[in-house]
Design an enzyme around this catalytic site. Structure first.
Site, PDB file in Angstrom:
ATOM      1  N   THR A   1     -37.362  -3.119  41.904  1.00 30.69           N
ATOM      2  CA  THR A   1     -36.761  -3.053  40.568  1.00 30.69           C
ATOM      3  C   THR A   1     -37.624  -3.741  39.518  1.00 30.69           C
ATOM      4  O   THR A   1     -37.892  -3.190  38.445  1.00 30.69           O
ATOM      5  CB  THR A   1     -35.364  -3.690  40.602  1.00 30.69           C
ATOM      6  OG1 THR A   1     -34.542  -2.972  41.530  1.00 30.69           O
ATOM      7  CG2 THR A   1     -34.724  -3.657  39.230  1.00 30.69           C
TER       8      THR A   1
ATOM      9  N   ILE B   1     -34.462 -15.692  30.355  1.00 35.92           N
ATOM     10  CA  ILE B   1     -34.355 -16.914  29.560  1.00 35.92           C
ATOM     11  C   ILE B   1     -35.682 -17.660  29.645  1.00 35.92           C
ATOM     12  O   ILE B   1     -36.188 -17.901  30.742  1.00 35.92           O
ATOM     13  CB  ILE B   1     -33.229 -17.823  30.092  1.00 35.92           C
ATOM     14  CG1 ILE B   1     -31.890 -17.080  30.126  1.00 35.92           C
ATOM     15  CG2 ILE B   1     -33.111 -19.079  29.241  1.00 35.92           C
ATOM     16  CD1 ILE B   1     -30.786 -17.866  30.792  1.00 35.92           C
TER      17      ILE B   1
ATOM     18  N   GLY C   1     -23.229  -4.440  43.266  1.00 36.01           N
ATOM     19  CA  GLY C   1     -24.644  -4.759  43.257  1.00 36.01           C
ATOM     20  C   GLY C   1     -24.981  -6.114  42.672  1.00 36.01           C
ATOM     21  O   GLY C   1     -26.159  -6.442  42.487  1.00 36.01           O
TER      22      GLY C   1
ATOM     23  N   ASP D   1     -30.547 -20.373  46.154  1.00 39.95           N
ATOM     24  CA  ASP D   1     -31.255 -19.777  45.018  1.00 39.95           C
ATOM     25  C   ASP D   1     -31.264 -20.758  43.844  1.00 39.95           C
ATOM     26  O   ASP D   1     -32.303 -20.972  43.201  1.00 39.95           O
ATOM     27  CB  ASP D   1     -30.583 -18.465  44.624  1.00 39.95           C
ATOM     28  CG  ASP D   1     -31.238 -17.806  43.417  1.00 39.95           C
ATOM     29  OD1 ASP D   1     -32.302 -17.205  43.586  1.00 39.95           O
ATOM     30  OD2 ASP D   1     -30.678 -17.910  42.311  1.00 39.95           O
TER      31      ASP D   1
ATOM     32  N   LYS E   1     -34.616 -22.904  41.975  1.00 36.12           N
ATOM     33  CA  LYS E   1     -34.852 -22.928  40.532  1.00 36.12           C
ATOM     34  C   LYS E   1     -34.774 -24.348  39.981  1.00 36.12           C
ATOM     35  O   LYS E   1     -35.569 -24.743  39.116  1.00 36.12           O
ATOM     36  CB  LYS E   1     -33.851 -22.014  39.828  1.00 36.12           C
ATOM     37  CG  LYS E   1     -34.012 -20.550  40.222  1.00 36.12           C
ATOM     38  CD  LYS E   1     -32.840 -19.705  39.742  1.00 36.12           C
ATOM     39  CE  LYS E   1     -32.972 -18.264  40.192  1.00 36.12           C
ATOM     40  NZ  LYS E   1     -31.785 -17.448  39.840  1.00 36.12           N
TER      41      LYS E   1
END
Length: 433
Positions: A13, A137, A188, A202, A206
């Protein structure tokens, strides 16, 4: 004008989004970069798949490392993902060649940032990763460039759109975690195997990057991480009643109250945040990054944290920086700082939310308050809701107590015969030091 030639690994993607963005906005990008930016070499597992864009004329390679070795490229772009294997091999190969690298791979930077930053410095090869944190962002630019002159005291925020979507839907619909997770997977927004998102990893990747930029790199294994699986619709009802919202936060602070200089407090966990705080209004799949600086004060920026468009935009922003000749050290400083361990949270103080499911019978509150007293936990407020299956849900808000005290109390409360199920403890986070 000689174009900036890109070798790209990964045509999912985001990879296709990068190609589409470079082509559709070619005139604007050339004007801003000072030269054209073109993808000239690619690799992907399936060469014949229809990806909706014309890939004819591009050089195909069998693997990511061979893309990094291509002498006809100026920048290697890694969009494969994963902290090990082909992604790491490609980035290391490119940096060893002295070739600039752009990546969206937060796990790679969080877990191997020390090695990669040293290699980047030694070979004078920029490593840029704006897309690794919060999608579109400009979180990396905010911390590493926009606030470079300030001494930050805290940085973090809502860094995972999947969890934020689930908590938003639980609050608005009154449904519990498993049901909303299944819907997020169907739409999704969540992976078929969702643990990286919902268990907080995750967000942790970050946060480790943001803390490394704001303060210094962290030993990732020392970062406390807890996800959202234990949150119920009842907790979100209590939160609203008490004037709070529940958000999965990743937050880091330098020199928290009572800690020695150089201490970095960092953690990932669901928290109660005041409903009036800017971050509480960030809903759905949106992310938000908050900073607090001695001169810049509090700041929150929000936007879409993932997806083709936002992530591709961040990747291309890094490519434009390279085309302009901007080369920023990985951690935003000329030296390569050694990583440090996160502070032990046991002695750090906070107010807490404690949710208990209890039997509805005389003497219950006396039993509970006795345990809290024995563990030096002072109660500020108590709320009770009847449970549909009998008994009651209790929400207890404490005064400021050390973290070790509330967890010791929760363990002792769980052992009481009147308490059913596992108590839930949430930090009440005002997002200030």
């Amino acid at each position: 004008m000689k174009p900036l030639r890109i070798g790209l690994a990964g045509l999912g993607t985001v990879g296709i989004g990068v190609i589409r963005l470079l082509r559709e906005n070619a005139e604007t990008i050339t004007a801003r970069a000072g030269r054209p930016i073109e993808v000239v070499a690619v690799t992907a597992r399936n060469r014949t798949k229809d990806r909706g864009v014309d890939l004819s004329g591009l050089r195909w390679h069998d693997d990511a490392v061979s893309v990094a070795q291509d002498t006809g490229i100026d920048v290697a772009v890694e969009l494969i993902g994963g902290a090990e294997g082909p992604a790491q091999d490609m980035v290391v190969t490119a940096l060893e060649r002295g070739l600039p690298v752009v990546t969206a791979n937060k796990a790679l930077v969080a877990l191997h940032g020390g090695r990669l930053s040293r290699l980047s410095a030694d070979r004078n090869a920029p490593l840029l990763f704006e897309a690794a944190v919060a999608g579109g962002i400009p979180a990396i630019k905010l911390v590493r460039e926009g606030l470079a002159a300030d001494r930050l005291e805290s940085v973090g925020g809502i860094l995972n759109g999947t969890c934020n979507y689930i908590l938003t839907e639980m609050r608005t619909s009154g449904r519990d975690f498993e049901e909303v997770l299944a819907e997020a997977q169907a739409r999704g927004y969540a992976e078929a195997e969702p643990s990286t998102d919902v268990d907080g990893w995750d967000t942790a990747h970050k946060l480790a990057i943001l803390a490394g930029l704001a303060f210094r790199p962290l030993h990732f294994d020392s970062l406390p991480v807890h996800g959202i699986r234990d949150i119920t619709a009842q907790d979100l009802k209590f939160a609203k009643e008490l004037g709070y919202s529940i958000k999965l936060l990743g937050l880091s602070r330098q020199n928290p109250d009572g800690a020695p200089d150089g201490t970095i407090e960092a953690w990932v966990r669901p928290c109660m945040v005041p409903a009036k705080a800017p971050i509480a209004a960030v809903e759905g799949v949106f992310n938000a990054v908050s900073t607090l600086g001695r001169f810049s004060g509090p700041m929150t920026i929000s936007g879409r944290g993932a997806g083709e468009g936002p992530t591709a935009s961040a990747v291309v922003a890094d490519l434009i920086d390279l085309a302009r000749g901007n080369a920023i050290p990985v951690w935003g400083r000329q030296d390569v700082p050694a990583p440090v361990a996160c502070a032990d949270l046991a002695e750090l103080k906070s107010a807490f939310y404690l949710r208990l499911d209890v039997q509805d019978r005389p003497g219950v509150m006396a039993d509970l308050t006795s345990v809290l007293r024995d563990n030096d936990v002072s109660v500020h407020f108590v709320s009770q809701h009847d449970a549909a299956t009998g008994g009651a849900h209790l929400a207890i808000v404490t005064h400021q107590v050390p973290e070790k005290a509330i967890h010791a109390a929760a363990t002792a409360l769980a052992a009481l015969p009147v308490v059913t199920g596992k108590p839930l403890v949430l930090k009440i986070e005002d997002l200030v030091p």
